[in-house]
Motif scaffolding. Sequence first.
Motif, PDB file in Angstrom:
ATOM      1  N   VAL A  49       0.849  -1.202   0.000  1.00 51.45           N
ATOM      2  CA  VAL A  49       0.000   0.000   0.000  1.00 51.45           C
ATOM      3  C   VAL A  49       0.880   1.247   0.000  1.00 51.45           C
ATOM      4  O   VAL A  49       0.468   2.330  -0.429  1.00 51.45           O
ATOM      5  N   LEU A  50       2.123   1.082   0.426  1.00 49.75           N
ATOM      6  CA  LEU A  50       3.060   2.214   0.404  1.00 49.75           C
ATOM      7  C   LEU A  50       3.231   2.777  -1.000  1.00 49.75           C
ATOM      8  O   LEU A  50       3.524   3.967  -1.162  1.00 49.75           O
ATOM      9  N   TYR A  51       3.067   1.923  -2.012  1.00 50.84           N
ATOM     10  CA  TYR A  51       3.157   2.436  -3.386  1.00 50.84           C
ATOM     11  C   TYR A  51       2.148   3.554  -3.601  1.00 50.84           C
ATOM     12  O   TYR A  51       2.422   4.537  -4.289  1.00 50.84           O
ATOM     13  N   VAL A  52       0.944   3.370  -3.016  1.00 52.36           N
ATOM     14  CA  VAL A  52      -0.088   4.401  -3.179  1.00 52.36           C
ATOM     15  C   VAL A  52       0.360   5.696  -2.520  1.00 52.36           C
ATOM     16  O   VAL A  52       0.159   6.789  -3.064  1.00 52.36           O
ATOM     17  N   LEU A  53       0.994   5.560  -1.354  1.00 51.59           N
ATOM     18  CA  LEU A  53       1.457   6.766  -0.653  1.00 51.59           C
ATOM     19  C   LEU A  53       2.492   7.521  -1.476  1.00 51.59           C
ATOM     20  O   LEU A  53       2.603   8.743  -1.380  1.00 51.59           O
ATOM     21  N   LYS A  54       3.268   6.771  -2.282  1.00 48.68           N
ATOM     22  CA  LYS A  54       4.277   7.436  -3.115  1.00 48.68           C
ATOM     23  C   LYS A  54       3.645   8.392  -4.121  1.00 48.68           C
ATOM     24  O   LYS A  54       4.306   9.296  -4.632  1.00 48.68           O
ATOM     25  N   LEU A  55       2.346   8.179  -4.403  1.00 45.15           N
ATOM     26  CA  LEU A  55       1.641   9.113  -5.286  1.00 45.15           C
ATOM     27  C   LEU A  55       1.674  10.532  -4.724  1.00 45.15           C
ATOM     28  O   LEU A  55       1.605  11.503  -5.467  1.00 45.15           O
ATOM     29  N   GLY A  56       1.762  10.615  -3.386  1.00 47.85           N
ATOM     30  CA  GLY A  56       1.806  11.934  -2.752  1.00 47.85           C
ATOM     31  C   GLY A  56       2.957  12.769  -3.255  1.00 47.85           C
ATOM     32  O   GLY A  56       2.878  13.997  -3.319  1.00 47.85           O
TER      33      GLY A  56
END
Lengths: 436, 436, 436, 436
Positions: free
Chosen positions: C292-299
């Motif tokens: 799910v950290l990949y999604v946070l990288k969108l930030g």
Amino acid sequence: MEGSGERLVLNVGGVRYETYHSTLRAFPGTRLYQLTEPPMGGTLAREVFFDRSPHLFGYVLGYYRTRQLHCPPDICRAVLEEELAFWGLADAPLAPCCWLKLSGGDGRAEDFHAWEESELGEEQGLLGPIESPNSTRAQGTWKPWLWTLLNQPCSSLAGKCAALLSMLFLLGVLVIFFQETSVQLDYFTSNFRPLEPWDGEKEGLPPPQAPSPGLVYQRAPHLLYLELLCVLWFGAELLARSISCPNKVKFLRSPMTLVDLASLFPVLVELAVGRRAERHPRLCLVLGALRVLYVLKLGRLLGLVEKPLALRVLAHTLRSSWREAGLLLLLWAGEILLFGSLFLYGELLGTGHGQGQSEVHFADILTCFWWTVITLTTVGYGDIYPMSALGQVTAAITAMAGMLTSVLLVPILLVRFQRCYAVALARQKLRPSGTL
Amino acid sequence: MEGSGERLVLNVGGVRYETYHSTLRAFPGTRLYQLTEPPMGGTLAREVFFDRSPHLFGYVLGYYRTRQLHCPPDICRAVLEEELAFWGLADAPLAPCCWLKLSGGDGRAEDFHAWEESELGEEQGLLGPIESPNSTRAQGTWKPWLWTLLNQPCSSLAGKCAALLSMLFLLGVLVIFFQETSVQLDYFTSNFRPLEPWDGEKEGLPPPQAPSPGLVYQRAPHLLYLELLCVLWFGAELLARSISCPNKVKFLRSPMTLVDLASLFPVLVELAVGRRAERHPRLCLVLGALRVLYVLKLGRLLGLVEKPLALRVLAHTLRSSWREAGLLLLLWAGEILLFGSLFLYGELLGTGHGQGQSEVHFADILTCFWWTVITLTTVGYGDIYPMSALGQVTAAITAMAGMLTSVLLVPILLVRFQRCYAVALARQKLRPSGTL
Amino acid sequence: MEGSGERLVLNVGGVRYETYHSTLRAFPGTRLYQLTEPPMGGTLAREVFFDRSPHLFGYVLGYYRTRQLHCPPDICRAVLEEELAFWGLADAPLAPCCWLKLSGGDGRAEDFHAWEESELGEEQGLLGPIESPNSTRAQGTWKPWLWTLLNQPCSSLAGKCAALLSMLFLLGVLVIFFQETSVQLDYFTSNFRPLEPWDGEKEGLPPPQAPSPGLVYQRAPHLLYLELLCVLWFGAELLARSISCPNKVKFLRSPMTLVDLASLFPVLVELAVGRRAERHPRLCLVLGALRVLYVLKLGRLLGLVEKPLALRVLAHTLRSSWREAGLLLLLWAGEILLFGSLFLYGELLGTGHGQGQSEVHFADILTCFWWTVITLTTVGYGDIYPMSALGQVTAAITAMAGMLTSVLLVPILLVRFQRCYAVALARQKLRPSGTL
Amino acid sequence: MEGSGERLVLNVGGVRYETYHSTLRAFPGTRLYQLTEPPMGGTLAREVFFDRSPHLFGYVLGYYRTRQLHCPPDICRAVLEEELAFWGLADAPLAPCCWLKLSGGDGRAEDFHAWEESELGEEQGLLGPIESPNSTRAQGTWKPWLWTLLNQPCSSLAGKCAALLSMLFLLGVLVIFFQETSVQLDYFTSNFRPLEPWDGEKEGLPPPQAPSPGLVYQRAPHLLYLELLCVLWFGAELLARSISCPNKVKFLRSPMTLVDLASLFPVLVELAVGRRAERHPRLCLVLGALRVLYVLKLGRLLGLVEKPLALRVLAHTLRSSWREAGLLLLLWAGEILLFGSLFLYGELLGTGHGQGQSEVHFADILTCFWWTVITLTTVGYGDIYPMSALGQVTAAITAMAGMLTSVLLVPILLVRFQRCYAVALARQKLRPSGTL
């Protein structure tokens, strides 16, 4: 002797402003320009006196110097207008950076007026203009007395008793009303499938027996007579009110009077129809529904309580923004039509029709509109929800639009409330005559 | 004779300021500093006259005295700039405690401009610059007449009739559209399992019969022809509008024109395809979905109503904050991706897999995203909800994040609305030329 | 000759104020009092000159006349303090009606400071103090170049390419991640009861077959290698960033760096464990959840977009009100504990235990807390709802408390946002040096 | 020689205002009018001196010139009143456009007072007036010491230890409480149908076995004794507090004391009743419900934390607007009665009674009121929802009314919060004596 470099002293209300003749020649035709033109055969005065405000003259002189008309912050519009007219500058355009200064403290006269009118309407109700003692003596003094008794119960002991009695009758009629709903509910639900909890169904309950054919809807007669008693009291009160009211037209137009009047009917009709009503249960139902008016009568009680300022302002704000409310309702209606239709087609296109594995939750477009309302208001019962991906996308957009629409209400309400609250607070601190 | 304790009188616009020579020597190179330097072979004047505003000079002198430049509250930026430039202080830094005073009444020129443009765009629509009578005489006067007729229906009787006719046709086509949805719904739901209330299932209803193979989707032809009639009217209206429009490019780019244009197609395609359409029900469905454009046409009616100021300001605010809206949507999208993924893993980790006693409510991650939208907007249908403790924790965080996100919208919208409303109110009270 | 009725002229900065000696004797020991005392063997001057602001002196003199110290609206605190100190009135109490005038335009210096710091932190990121060219020449110029390339991609073509490549890899890894969730979901749901729509249950579906014993969780290996490729790119990027960063400590403490670092692990662990992972599906699940950290990288992408002022202010407001947020969360937690416990006992007391006709919807108090969260946030899934009258009363109170709590957030956020927005707008209009 | 065109110099505090005698004759009887009347046998002075503020005199003179009394923006009411009284204009009506200027900076004295009192009440708690050392010496100094120890734990090491111990005991009793709920839940749910997931029902689970008749509700005794220990500590703490409190009456009236007192009872009653309690499970349930008070005791911990200003202001706002809150609750109650009744009749009229195809979701009008609360707060569990078109229309109106009602709370809360926050900020920046 006229010279462009010549200085001129303008004594405005005692303050001596000095400027060059050339500065004053910026706007021909104005009062100050004329000072620079020597009269026939005369010479120019070195000092001129004007009995005007020295404060604002600084801004007028600034207009001659910079050709931009500024104004001090929070200046009253009327004051500025009069001053400009005196100096012959009535059509001088105000610099845009000062447009907001003008509106700050000004233009509120109509707000004050609207607020005072609203307060009067609230407080004195239908009293109309206060009549002089002479004119009332002829038509008897009992009318104003009765009116005061009924509308300002705190002013006398009799008024308090009458109000207490009214309240008791109202509570009584409400208790009877709630009692009735229970009887009606029993009767009508026993005619179709009785309400059961979810899990009762699997344990082989016997099918709900059909109501015995002779069973008719039967109200306890004593309740009906008790209700009649209450309603008779209300009728008497309404009669007293309508006789003693000084302003008959306004009284008849008041929505509260209509509620009072309409709430007299159900029990009378039921008594008139008598036993036959019980064979027409639908009529009973309609009469019951009309009795909801009793609940509305509770609003009169709320009117007797002294309300704090913030709530009076809030009520005034709501009343005065009915046009905005109407258009927002229209917007809401448009959203319901739009998203409802989109949802219907989204679901139809999204579900694999003919494959028997999914279904839609609605039978007609009206149900879709119902779903849209429930989603826009973010209530979300869950009786209808999208089953297909396309429908879910529609629903997501609908839900977001609903949140946005509800947020839209806040700024309009808030800005009007703030203005009106400031006005009401300021008014409260002055005497009615406007003196400090 | 020059002395540091020597006093100097500065006659600024008539007001005599007095100060020491030493005070004026604080900032070399400025206009006031030069007063303290005796000219070649001359002596210093004891009094100097400047034709400037005496009010602001007090603050300029204060700068020499305290070395901090303050300014009066709500001063116009342009006025202050000009004054400072005159005294040679253009690069004097304003004290931080005065930064807010400057922005209070100023910098609104662009706000006023934006608001006036928005109002013009709203009111005159695609009218373009008002043409002089001479230029229009050559190309005939019927075009402006037709344009006015169609766009400002209240201006003439013919306009009112045309608007009424349009409205009737629009209502007619909407009635037909809703009628159709009912027919389509019947057809498509009879192909899969018919919609039933929950409780019908247990009573052994016969399985829904398969649709008879020969059954084709059949619309009532007269409805189709009625719809065609309405659409032809809309087409004629659009044609008249496009011919008479003074600004063709702007007209074609307007979203309303696209809606008008696209709404002509569905019925034409259906007629062109004719009977074959009924064998391709999915095509009918798509054509039906396109008819949602009829609902959007209702927006034109809303445009004809005169809107109160608060709503015009609200619309302007929404239009001018599309960048903020876009980024908040991006934030929302990020939240959906994040919480959706977290929810999926929360549920998978939380449920004891392989023990057959619990289950998850979703079949793919898209359903999780759907759940996230419904939870963030606090709709909460309840079709999907967490079954495990871990999933419930995720859901609780999601619900709280949703509430916070919705609250975030309020301040941005409100602050912009307040500014714009003040601007619009101020503008409304002035004549178009800016005069009082 | 000294007389109490004697008048004294105070020439303050050129403006001649006149007053009686007796007035100035109101406050002994102050500078003005001393003027009324004749010096040794001398006489009192009839006119005294002070090189001070004439505007504020009016208020000082007013203090001697009325013994109440008022101040002009929107006066800067520093100016008033200095003036009072000069006249020896530093401990004169300000009249309460003027307390708000003082705070209006003043005390914002720290707000300006906080806002400027927040802007710098946002814009320059971890750049630290800009190094002079001399110092960087020694340690090579490629580090700043690389840092700029990675953090300000719009500044050069190479930067744009790198950013585009990063974005593509990020999208790729997200697609792979969503692909995986689908595979995992299939595997884990086939181990417990498969998800079915409601109505499939009644038609005698065969019981879900037990997963074949040999079946192991198998990922497509090529997806794993593709993911590894993406992650290697991210690793390289992180390495480049950490080498070129001028401020290492701040960089390592940044939450985004932690996210970057942690997101490297899942795929590496999965590769290291290899085939054995497939026999420990729970490990795979944990590794998946970590992705799910990949999604946070969108930030990070969001950080590269230029944000409008209103959103920057909003982010600053949220960041600076973490203390309020923390205490409101505590309040929320308290509400959850309280209403959850009340709900449990309400339901237990309300349902007629032992009569088998009703039941509660929860098995432990944690479920009650879950219900409270869902009710307070007005999501209301409907998986748990009160069955008894007592429970319903509790739930009604909880729902109302939830609405109130959400409304409480608005004023705090709004007031801070308004202050900060005014500050940011004012700052934006001045040059960095504070000049106009 | 008196002439109407004669000019008169009014030296007000040094500023020389000039005007005509005729201007001053506008308001007979005032101080300025008397200047135009020659004294007995004397002549009129050409210049008169007044020791007043020159700034406000400009507005007074403006009143003579234009017969409209304006005032400068943000003028203090007291200053204006005194000035008008001096000039004999106490009953001059202020122009409406200036009413708002007056209220801006003024009338806040009571706000400041209310805020200071609220802060004192919060900070010093029940300390009462600080006693002089002499009076406390007689009654021993250990009481204030004990009081400080218990109420300001951060002030000494012993205080910190006591607070830590209290917190541990509180946590302990909460753990025991939650433990108990689990035991009680098990017992009571095994007496009626056990909670089951939805789908377990169809797979032929055996009917839940009746609880064995001899099974009694049995608590683990050691938990009871542990709880007793905690409660004894709380009792000792309460005793110490009540002995050392300087203001006994205020202490006993504090709601927190009542909570403390009431929370001692449950465990004592349970011990007193002993084994018999287990045969009266309902008593145990009531005792358990009383233990919710332990959760309320957590509020004391919150009181020890230092709260930021915004939250203190929010709490003060909520406390001071209890009248508005009460009336809004009344409004809410009215809405519930109204919409609940409407919903009942809507459903009854809408469903085709006697046709067995639809049903209503409620059994009495109380359930309708419950439904109304859940819809008005937009929670929308979905346990009850309308089945008929008429009911759906009622529900839609209810949902919209709910949204509007929640929006109504915002402006009242916000306006009060803003005022109070400005007051609190201004107060914080001044010394307690009101000096800068």
